[in-house]
Design an enzyme around this catalytic site. Structure first.
Site, PDB file in Angstrom:
ATOM      1  N   CYS A  89     -37.304  88.992   7.079  1.00 28.95           N
ATOM      2  CA  CYS A  89     -36.831  88.287   5.874  1.00 28.95           C
ATOM      3  C   CYS A  89     -37.980  87.639   5.091  1.00 28.95           C
ATOM      4  CB  CYS A  89     -35.767  87.256   6.241  1.00 28.95           C
ATOM      5  SG  CYS A  89     -36.206  86.204   7.636  1.00 28.95           S
TER       6      CYS A  89
ATOM      7  N   LYS B  33     -45.442  89.685  12.273  1.00 23.88           N
ATOM      8  CA  LYS B  33     -44.543  90.603  11.559  1.00 23.88           C
ATOM      9  C   LYS B  33     -44.926  90.653  10.083  1.00 23.88           C
ATOM     10  CE  LYS B  33     -40.427  89.788  14.414  1.00 23.88           C
ATOM     11  NZ  LYS B  33     -39.165  89.037  14.510  1.00 23.88           N
TER      12      LYS B  33
ATOM     13  N   ARG C 248     -17.667  88.242  23.622  1.00 26.37           N
ATOM     14  CA  ARG C 248     -17.150  86.896  23.324  1.00 26.37           C
ATOM     15  C   ARG C 248     -16.236  86.899  22.110  1.00 26.37           C
ATOM     16  NH1 ARG C 248     -22.602  86.204  24.489  1.00 26.37           N
ATOM     17  NH2 ARG C 248     -23.172  86.597  22.331  1.00 26.37           N
TER      18      ARG C 248
ATOM     19  N   HIS D 147     -35.377  80.893   2.105  1.00 27.22           N
ATOM     20  CA  HIS D 147     -36.769  80.636   2.488  1.00 27.22           C
ATOM     21  C   HIS D 147     -37.615  80.393   1.236  1.00 27.22           C
ATOM     22  CE1 HIS D 147     -35.697  81.794   6.438  1.00 27.22           C
ATOM     23  NE2 HIS D 147     -36.377  82.914   6.587  1.00 27.22           N
TER      24      HIS D 147
ATOM     25  N   ARG E 113     -40.737  76.191  10.050  1.00 28.10           N
ATOM     26  CA  ARG E 113     -39.275  76.040   9.953  1.00 28.10           C
ATOM     27  C   ARG E 113     -38.982  74.669   9.322  1.00 28.10           C
ATOM     28  NH1 ARG E 113     -35.949  80.163  10.633  1.00 28.10           N
ATOM     29  NH2 ARG E 113     -36.594  80.682  12.750  1.00 28.10           N
TER      30      ARG E 113
HETATM   31  N1  LIG Z   1     -30.646  85.086   9.913  1.00 30.14           N
HETATM   32  C1  LIG Z   1     -31.498  85.668   9.080  1.00 30.14           C
HETATM   33  O1  LIG Z   1     -31.867  85.118   8.040  1.00 30.14           O
HETATM   34  C2  LIG Z   1     -31.997  87.044   9.383  1.00 30.14           C
HETATM   35  C3  LIG Z   1     -32.740  87.691   8.394  1.00 30.14           C
HETATM   36  C4  LIG Z   1     -33.219  88.979   8.645  1.00 30.14           C
HETATM   37  C5  LIG Z   1     -32.954  89.568   9.864  1.00 30.14           C
HETATM   38  N2  LIG Z   1     -32.232  88.899  10.810  1.00 30.14           N
HETATM   39  C6  LIG Z   1     -31.967  89.596  12.072  1.00 30.14           C
HETATM   40  O2  LIG Z   1     -30.585  89.952  12.089  1.00 30.14           O
HETATM   41  C7  LIG Z   1     -30.095  89.896  13.425  1.00 30.14           C
HETATM   42  C8  LIG Z   1     -28.900  88.956  13.454  1.00 30.14           C
HETATM   43  O3  LIG Z   1     -29.296  87.677  13.076  1.00 30.14           O
HETATM   44  P1  LIG Z   1     -28.259  86.528  12.714  1.00 30.14           P
HETATM   45  O4  LIG Z   1     -29.060  85.469  12.067  1.00 30.14           O
HETATM   46  O5  LIG Z   1     -27.066  87.053  12.027  1.00 30.14           O
HETATM   47  O6  LIG Z   1     -27.842  86.028  14.193  1.00 30.14           O
HETATM   48  P2  LIG Z   1     -26.503  85.291  14.662  1.00 30.14           P
HETATM   49  O7  LIG Z   1     -25.915  84.474  13.581  1.00 30.14           O
HETATM   50  O8  LIG Z   1     -26.878  84.612  15.932  1.00 30.14           O
HETATM   51  O9  LIG Z   1     -25.505  86.503  14.973  1.00 30.14           O
HETATM   52  C9  LIG Z   1     -25.740  87.399  16.029  1.00 30.14           C
HETATM   53  C10 LIG Z   1     -24.648  88.457  16.040  1.00 30.14           C
HETATM   54  O10 LIG Z   1     -24.944  89.388  17.082  1.00 30.14           O
HETATM   55  C11 LIG Z   1     -23.824  89.489  17.936  1.00 30.14           C
HETATM   56  N3  LIG Z   1     -24.238  89.765  19.307  1.00 30.14           N
HETATM   57  C12 LIG Z   1     -24.978  89.004  20.118  1.00 30.14           C
HETATM   58  N4  LIG Z   1     -25.121  89.605  21.327  1.00 30.14           N
HETATM   59  C13 LIG Z   1     -24.458  90.774  21.256  1.00 30.14           C
HETATM   60  C14 LIG Z   1     -24.215  91.832  22.157  1.00 30.14           C
HETATM   61  N5  LIG Z   1     -24.718  91.822  23.399  1.00 30.14           N
HETATM   62  N6  LIG Z   1     -23.486  92.888  21.750  1.00 30.14           N
HETATM   63  C15 LIG Z   1     -22.982  92.936  20.500  1.00 30.14           C
HETATM   64  N7  LIG Z   1     -23.162  91.950  19.584  1.00 30.14           N
HETATM   65  C16 LIG Z   1     -23.893  90.881  19.968  1.00 30.14           C
HETATM   66  C17 LIG Z   1     -23.141  88.158  17.824  1.00 30.14           C
HETATM   67  O11 LIG Z   1     -21.802  88.282  18.270  1.00 30.14           O
HETATM   68  P3  LIG Z   1     -21.006  87.015  18.892  1.00 30.14           P
HETATM   69  O12 LIG Z   1     -20.542  86.190  17.726  1.00 30.14           O
HETATM   70  O13 LIG Z   1     -19.890  87.693  19.610  1.00 30.14           O
HETATM   71  O14 LIG Z   1     -21.953  86.302  19.788  1.00 30.14           O
HETATM   72  C18 LIG Z   1     -23.261  87.919  16.324  1.00 30.14           C
HETATM   73  O15 LIG Z   1     -22.299  88.669  15.637  1.00 30.14           O
HETATM   74  C19 LIG Z   1     -31.277  89.471  14.296  1.00 30.14           C
HETATM   75  O16 LIG Z   1     -31.901  90.619  14.792  1.00 30.14           O
HETATM   76  C20 LIG Z   1     -32.188  88.763  13.331  1.00 30.14           C
HETATM   77  O17 LIG Z   1     -33.525  88.792  13.727  1.00 30.14           O
HETATM   78  C21 LIG Z   1     -31.750  87.661  10.599  1.00 30.14           C
END
Ligand SMILES: NC(=O)c1ccc[n+]([C@@H]2O[C@H](COP(=O)([O-])OP(=O)(O)OC[C@H]3O[C@@H](n4cnc5c(N)ncnc54)[C@H](OP(=O)(O)O)[C@@H]3O)[C@@H](O)[C@H]2O)c1
Length: 339
Positions: free
Chosen positions: A130, A214, A41, A243, A236
């Site tokens: 996190c 977790k 995308r 957090h 949440r």
């Molecule tokens: N948010 C937090 O506070 C946090 C903290 C610790 C860990 N995490 C972990 O970090 C990861 C990302 O979280 P986020 O919050 O950044 O999520 P997010 O904002 O929804 O971003 C997801 C990212 O993954 C990409 N993506 C989705 N499907 C994909 C695919 N099939 N192939 C390649 N790229 C793909 C998306 O690309 P597009 O833009 O193209 O869709 C986007 O760049 C998750 O595993 C989450 O559990 C998050």
């Protein structure tokens, strides 16, 4: 090693990915090429990082060939599908997802706490959950000084913990609510504006949801303490970012709030915010954009007459220390070890 030749961020367009890009530049993590990857995308989009323009490409196994370090923040399924190929080709993966965290051959690392575990990595290093990172930044230095037997923690987790779209949903719902308009949740299962709810991960047979599990398991792994008892409740809340956690600690021996304050004042990555006179304690608005975890409301647990209980409140930016900053700190340690 002077730096990384080919550095990749998989999930570069997401909430964690954007923070990673910003921190990589701000901390001057050395690299020759930086490759931004996301889903199909986003292929063809451009992101500006520190004044430089980067094109975003689709993350595929072919595109990941020859990468020497990849940060993954695209969810567990993408990590499982693409990380092993990088490792097989001799590269290293620092993974923000839950895909590999509990594997015995994968170090689960908060550098200030168990950075020494990096010595035994086999190509994949996991960034902890996190909420676990923010909890342990405060709890681990205390546990080292005064052994803890039991942790009771209630979280107040920001919308951005569920990603960029979830953070956007908080904004659009808040606007709609204030305008008196109707709205239906799409990212979260319930309205997030002017509401809070039990963490939106699946609840298991034991009554605990995935996020709570977790915290229990990762705490034990990071502290190298399989015995420590942990009772979490994850909630949440309608906060964009950072957090908060209410924490009760039960110790082996009696301990005073002043002794805890002393330990926390000298703990790396922690700032004590505990000004009773002015009523200034940790708040997500103060933790947002900061590297340190803020700790305050440090007091004796009044429900324990034997002096073995302490209560406190912490806030930390879960996109920074809870994810991107911690991952970049791991990369910095890898470079130092390679020198
Ligand atoms: N948010 C937090 O506070 C946090 C903290 C610790 C860990 N995490 C972990 O970090 C990861 C990302 O979280 P986020 O919050 O950044 O999520 P997010 O904002 O929804 O971003 C997801 C990212 O993954 C990409 N993506 C989705 N499907 C994909 C695919 N099939 N192939 C390649 N790229 C793909 C998306 O690309 P597009 O833009 O193209 O869709 C986007 O760049 C998750 O595993 C989450 O559990 C998050």
């Amino acid at each position: 090693m002077n730096g990384f030749q080919r550095l990749a961020v998989v999930g570069a367009t997401g909430a964690v990915g954007r923070e990673l890009l910003q921190i990589i530049h701000a901390r001057r993590l050395p690299f020759r090429d930086l490759i931004l990857l996301a889903s199909s995308r986003s292929a063809g989009r451009h992101l500006t990082v520190a004044g430089r323009d980067y094109g975003v490409e689709e993350a595929t196994a072919t595109r990941l060939k020859g990468i020497d370090l990849a940060f993954f923040s695209a969810g567990a399924a993408v990590s499982r599908a693409l990380a092993p190929a990088i490792v097989q080709a001799g590269g290293v993966v620092i993974d923000n997802s839950s895909a590999f965290r509990m594997r015995p051959d994968v170090p689960l690392v908060i550098p200030e706490i168990n950075g020494a575990d990096l010595a035994r990595h086999e190509g994949i290093i996991a960034n902890p959950n996190c909420s676990a990172i923010i909890l342990l930044m405060a709890v681990a230095p205390i546990h080292r000084a005064f052994p803890i037997q039991r942790i009771v923690v209630s979280t107040y987790q920001a919308a951005s913990g569920a990603g960029q779209r979830a953070m956007d949903e908080l904004t659009t719902q808040t606007r709609a609510h204030l305008a008196g308009e109707r709205y239906a949740p799409s990212v979260f299962p319930h309205p997030i504006a002017f509401n809070l709810f039990s963490h939106d991960s699946a609840v298991g047979d034991d009554g605990y949801n995935v996020e709570e599990r977790k915290i229990i398991e990762e705490t034990r792994k990071i502290l190298h303490d399989p015995e420590i008892a942990v009772a979490p409740t994850c909630i949440r809340v309608p906060i964009p970012r950072a957090h908060s956690e209410s924490i009760n600690l039960e110790f082996r021996d009696p301990v005073t709030p002043n002794a805890i304050r002393e330990v926390l004042r000298s703990a790396e990555g922690v700032t004590v915010v505990d000004d009773v006179k002015s009523g200034h304690f940790p708040m997500p608005i103060d933790a947002t954009g900061r590297d340190e975890v803020l700790v305050g409301r440090i007091r004796a647990d009044v429900s324990r007459s034997d002096g073995r209980g302490i209560a406190m409140f912490v806030c930390g930016d879960q996109l920074r220390k809870g994810a991107a900053l911690n991952a970049v700190q791991i990369a910095e340690r890898l470079l130092h070890r390679a020198v």
